[in-house]
Design a protein around this motif. Structure first.
Motif, PDB file in Angstrom:
ATOM      1  N   LEU A 118       0.835  -1.186   0.000  1.00  0.00           N
ATOM      2  CA  LEU A 118       0.000   0.000   0.000  1.00  0.00           C
ATOM      3  C   LEU A 118       0.879   1.250   0.000  1.00  0.00           C
ATOM      4  O   LEU A 118       1.946   1.283   0.631  1.00  0.00           O
ATOM      5  CB  LEU A 118      -0.896   0.031   1.231  1.00  0.00           C
ATOM      6  N   PHE A 119       0.420   2.287  -0.676  1.00  0.00           N
ATOM      7  CA  PHE A 119       1.154   3.555  -0.649  1.00  0.00           C
ATOM      8  C   PHE A 119       1.263   4.067   0.783  1.00  0.00           C
ATOM      9  O   PHE A 119       2.282   4.640   1.170  1.00  0.00           O
ATOM     10  CB  PHE A 119       0.444   4.568  -1.545  1.00  0.00           C
ATOM     11  N   ARG A 120       0.237   3.831   1.593  1.00  0.00           N
ATOM     12  CA  ARG A 120       0.264   4.245   3.000  1.00  0.00           C
ATOM     13  C   ARG A 120       1.465   3.628   3.719  1.00  0.00           C
ATOM     14  O   ARG A 120       2.152   4.298   4.503  1.00  0.00           O
ATOM     15  CB  ARG A 120      -1.036   3.812   3.678  1.00  0.00           C
ATOM     16  N   ASP A 121       1.742   2.356   3.450  1.00  0.00           N
ATOM     17  CA  ASP A 121       2.861   1.684   4.119  1.00  0.00           C
ATOM     18  C   ASP A 121       4.194   2.187   3.584  1.00  0.00           C
ATOM     19  O   ASP A 121       5.175   2.309   4.338  1.00  0.00           O
ATOM     20  CB  ASP A 121       2.744   0.169   3.933  1.00  0.00           C
ATOM     21  N   VAL A 122       4.249   2.481   2.304  1.00  0.00           N
ATOM     22  CA  VAL A 122       5.466   3.052   1.726  1.00  0.00           C
ATOM     23  C   VAL A 122       5.761   4.402   2.374  1.00  0.00           C
ATOM     24  O   VAL A 122       6.911   4.719   2.712  1.00  0.00           O
ATOM     25  CB  VAL A 122       5.320   3.193   0.202  1.00  0.00           C
ATOM     26  N   LEU A 123       4.732   5.207   2.560  1.00  0.00           N
ATOM     27  CA  LEU A 123       4.904   6.502   3.226  1.00  0.00           C
ATOM     28  C   LEU A 123       5.383   6.332   4.661  1.00  0.00           C
ATOM     29  O   LEU A 123       6.272   7.060   5.122  1.00  0.00           O
ATOM     30  CB  LEU A 123       3.575   7.265   3.223  1.00  0.00           C
ATOM     31  N   GLY A 218      -4.505   4.727   1.442  1.00  0.00           N
ATOM     32  CA  GLY A 218      -4.824   3.339   1.730  1.00  0.00           C
ATOM     33  C   GLY A 218      -5.631   2.670   0.641  1.00  0.00           C
ATOM     34  O   GLY A 218      -5.969   1.487   0.756  1.00  0.00           O
ATOM     35  N   GLN A 219      -5.933   3.396  -0.433  1.00  0.00           N
ATOM     36  CA  GLN A 219      -6.707   2.864  -1.563  1.00  0.00           C
ATOM     37  C   GLN A 219      -5.853   2.780  -2.823  1.00  0.00           C
ATOM     38  O   GLN A 219      -6.389   2.658  -3.929  1.00  0.00           O
ATOM     39  CB  GLN A 219      -7.924   3.765  -1.856  1.00  0.00           C
TER      40      GLN A 219
END
Length: 333
Positions: A118-123, A218-219
């Motif tokens: 997820l981009f959220r986790d990358v951030l 998160g999407q």
């Protein structure tokens, strides 16, 4: 079907929410469909099954022997179009969305591959910066632009059509949203201005397209640097495409401050330049659509949870009210 495989169920804060998973026959049928679909591909489940139950979906993670896990998703009636929409998007904008392994459109079921990080986790790992947000909105806008010839087909799949000129009526339908009396008076005082804003937005020459309506970090998957995969289309509508920008732009502002907003706006607008549209017109359209996007997102809660009760009813009413109150905020662009 799954034998003695352990099953872990996560209800989050919605412990009292009633979902189809609570019906044993539905559960058996749904998991049987997922396992049969895997079997036809020469695959088999292996390991602990994790189930995420929310008022808006049943999501099941199925580990698969020899490869990444797959995901079974079941939508409620208000977003039952999601599987069929995802399948169609994989044809129309390949590479921008997940390609489902299987879809049962009448039942609102889909079996999806793993999309990567997820981009959220990358951030959260500190592995992305402002340029990644620009890439995200630019790639998303390119997909929207490519989808403009398909709007009629998208609405035929059951995705609600909400042209800008219909938004005053949407506002009127939301008048029963639970609000503080002061906030209600402020919103009603704004109502006379809505038709002019909507008419101006419609006149600026940008065709309707698919609006994800909840495009947060998160999407979005980021399977590789510079590449993004968009998913979770249950809130989607066909409307003015620029309404999509507000959610990711707000998230980017939280990470990097307000200075990122003009960069995001300009990156988002790149695929929309030309066709006689001036930079001034496009920026004005972003400004109007940013504010009016509050209505589309507030209406999604009303559409998706018409009979919610208990914790879900409280949470969705509060979320819908928060979205509606964003109509009062001056756009920061």
């Amino acid at each position: 079907m799954l034998g003695d495989v352990p099953v872990v169920v996560d209800r989050g804060r919605y412990q009292d929410a009633v979902t189809p998973w609570d019906n044993p026959s539905w559960r058996t049928e749904a998991l049987g469909w997922a396992v049969d679909t895997l079997s036809r591909r020469g695959l088999r489940p292996a390991g602990e099954v994790r189930v995420r139950l929310r008022p808006w979906s049943v999501l099941v993670r199925l580990p698969v022997a020899g490869r990444e896990a797959v995901w079974f998703k079941a939508n409620p009636p208000g977003s039952a179009f999601e599987g069929a929409l995802t399948e169609a998007l994989a044809r129309w904008v390949p590479g921008h969305v997940l390609e489902p392994l299987a879809v049962d459109a009448p039942r609102g079921w889909a079996l999806l591959p793993d999309g990567g990080p997820l981009f959220r986790d990358v951030l959260a790992r500190g592995e992305a910066g402002p340029g990644d947000w620009e890439d995200l909105v630019r790639q998303y806008a390119a997909a929207q632009h490519a989808l403009t010839p398909h709007t009629a087909e998208i609405t035929e799949l059951g995705v609600p059509g909400v042209p800008a000129t219909t938004l005053p009526a949407v506002f009127d339908r939301l008048d029963a949203t639970p609000l503080d009396p002061h906030d209600r008076r402020r919103l009603r005082a704004l109502r006379p201005r809505l038709p002019d804003w909507c008419a101006e937005l419609a006149s600026l020459g940008v065709p309707d397209s698919l609006d994800h309506a909840d495009l947060h970090d998160g999407q979005v998957f980021r399977p590789r640097p510079g590449g993004f995969t968009f998913f979770d289309w249950g809130d989607a509508i066909v409307s003015h495409p620029f309404a999509s920008l507000a959610v990711p732009a707000r998230r980017a502002r939280e990470h990097h401050g307000p200075g990122i907003l003009p960069r995001l706006r300009d990156a988002y607008l790149e695929p929309w330049t030309g066709a006689g549209r001036t930079t001034a017109d496009l920026r004005r359209a972003v400004n109007l659509a940013w504010r009016l996007s509050a209505l589309g997102r507030a209406a999604a809660y009303d559409r998706l949870f018409p009979a919610a009760s208990g914790t879900a009813a409280v949470a969705t009413a509060e979320a819908g009210a928060r979205c509606l109150l964003e109509l009062l905020d001056d756009p920061p662009l």
